[in-house]
Write an enzyme that holds these catalytic residues in place. Structure first.
Site, short mmCIF file in Angstrom:
data_model
loop_
_atom_site.label_atom_id
_atom_site.label_comp_id
_atom_site.label_asym_id
_atom_site.label_seq_id
_atom_site.Cartn_x
_atom_site.Cartn_y
_atom_site.Cartn_z
N LYS A 54 92.78 58.69 53.63
CA LYS A 54 91.71 58.47 52.66
C LYS A 54 90.77 59.66 52.62
O LYS A 54 90.38 60.13 51.56
CB LYS A 54 90.90 57.21 53.03
CG LYS A 54 91.59 55.92 52.63
CD LYS A 54 90.85 54.73 53.21
CE LYS A 54 91.69 53.47 53.06
NZ LYS A 54 91.30 52.40 53.97
N GLN A 98 87.09 49.53 57.10
CA GLN A 98 88.53 49.32 57.32
C GLN A 98 88.78 47.99 58.02
O GLN A 98 88.15 47.68 59.04
CB GLN A 98 89.09 50.49 58.16
CG GLN A 98 90.58 50.47 58.35
CD GLN A 98 91.38 50.71 57.08
OE1 GLN A 98 90.93 51.37 56.17
NE2 GLN A 98 92.57 50.15 57.02
N ASP A 121 86.15 48.29 47.66
CA ASP A 121 87.29 47.43 47.99
C ASP A 121 87.32 46.19 47.10
O ASP A 121 88.34 45.50 47.02
CB ASP A 121 87.18 46.94 49.44
CG ASP A 121 88.09 47.68 50.39
OD1 ASP A 121 89.17 48.13 49.96
OD2 ASP A 121 87.72 47.79 51.57
N1 GUN Z 1 93.29 47.42 55.66
C1 GUN Z 1 94.49 47.40 55.03
N2 GUN Z 1 94.34 47.50 53.70
C2 GUN Z 1 93.01 47.59 53.46
C3 GUN Z 1 92.23 47.74 52.29
O1 GUN Z 1 92.72 47.80 51.14
N3 GUN Z 1 90.88 47.81 52.48
C4 GUN Z 1 90.32 47.75 53.71
N4 GUN Z 1 89.00 47.81 53.79
N5 GUN Z 1 91.02 47.61 54.83
C5 GUN Z 1 92.35 47.54 54.70
#
Ligand code: GUN
Length: 296
Positions: A54, A98, A121
């Protein structure tokens, strides 16, 4: 004839390029740089890989990337205090915590502490409610990526029967809401659904997001249907570790009209849509027009 394989890698690269263009225009015309803050608690190796990717892609798109790595023992109060600081920070337009979080932390409370306008998100309860009532929302990245690919492939989705297999808050439920928003007739199925095969066979669009390796087989798919595979399952085949989806690609691809592979299908779209959401959040924060084609 085998179905068309939808190239998610190429599609995601095109989305990232459009985001980078939008970011460059914001910088040149308005002196604004979108910023994304990612919070990682603990040392889960898979999460560390996601967070690193990311960060790299955020910078490549011309945005500012802020990484906050906290120890696995971080208290709820300290995490909430960090989120409050990021909420107040005008250089941060998007905040992602996360998941999963260590068990002693209340993930719902943490997510609902994020400013909904910065909730890239789309997990905050306000954004969930807005999506469910057709109001302008931040939309979860993976289902947004699926919707973009479906719109690109079909144009209008109106009147199509979409079956979503899976009912998670991250994929299944928001996916169903988005398809409903595009005027599909939507069925949500899941691991306890009776006669899943016949329900899936009714689908013009079949989205598999149930987290079970290769459970959707060719006999469950209507000829010509579009099959979107959200699953990422680690399995061992012939003594080797492999990634497979929720769809049995070998038996489904000859039946489907189009299909996303694993890897290289939906996966790359998730970060691309996270960048798109960050750009959208930045435009909204500054009262500027939103980029076209990057939102629901
Ligand atoms: N962990 C796995 N996929 C995601 C996601 O799309 N967002 C977040 N915040 N954590 C994750």
């Amino acid at each position: 004839m085998a179905g068309q394989v939808i190239d998610g890698k190429a599609f995601a690269a095109a989305v990232r390029a459009r985001v980078a263009q939008g970011v460059a225009r914001l910088r040149e015309e308005h002196g604004v740089v979108p910023g994304l803050a990612v919070v990682l608690v603990g040392e889960d190796p898979a999460s560390e890989v996601y967070v690193r990717n990311k960060g790299v892609q955020t910078v490549e798109a011309g945005m500012a990337s802020f990484e906050h790595k906290l120890s696995a023992e971080t208290s709820q109060a300290d995490l909430l205090a960090l989120i409050a600081r990021l909420n107040a920070d005008r250089s941060v337009h998007g905040i992602l915590v996360q998941l999963p979080l260590p068990a002693h932390l209340n993930a719902d409370l943490v997510i609902n502490t994020i400013d909904p306008a910065k909730d890239v998100d789309g997990f905050h309860i306000l954004n969930v409610g807005r999506l469910g009532t057709g109001q302008k929302a931040m939309v979860p990245c993976t289902p947004l990526g699926c919707l973009m690919m479906l719109r690109d492939h079909h144009g209008s989705l109106a009147g199509m029967h979409a079956v979503v297999v899976g009912r998670s808050n991250i994929v299944g439920k928001p996916m169903a809401q988005l398809l409903l928003g595009d005027s599909c007739t939507v069925t949500i199925a899941h691991s306890r659904t009776k006669d899943l095969a016949s329900i899936c066979r009714g689908a013009d669009i079949l989205v598999a997001a149930v987290g079970r390796a290769e459970m959707i087989t060719g006999d469950m798919v209507k000829p010509g249907a579009t099959v979107i595979d959200v699953g990422i399952n680690r399995v061992e085949r012939d003594g080797k570790a492999r990634l497979v989806g929720d769809v049995d690609f070998a038996s489904v691809s000859p039946v489907a009209g189009a299909i996303t592979p694993v890897p290289g299908g939906v996966g790359p779209m998730t970060i691309a849509c996270l960048l798109a959401n960050t750009l959208t959040a930045c435009c909204r924060a500054h009262g500027l027009p939103e980029p076209e084609g990057l939102t629901a």
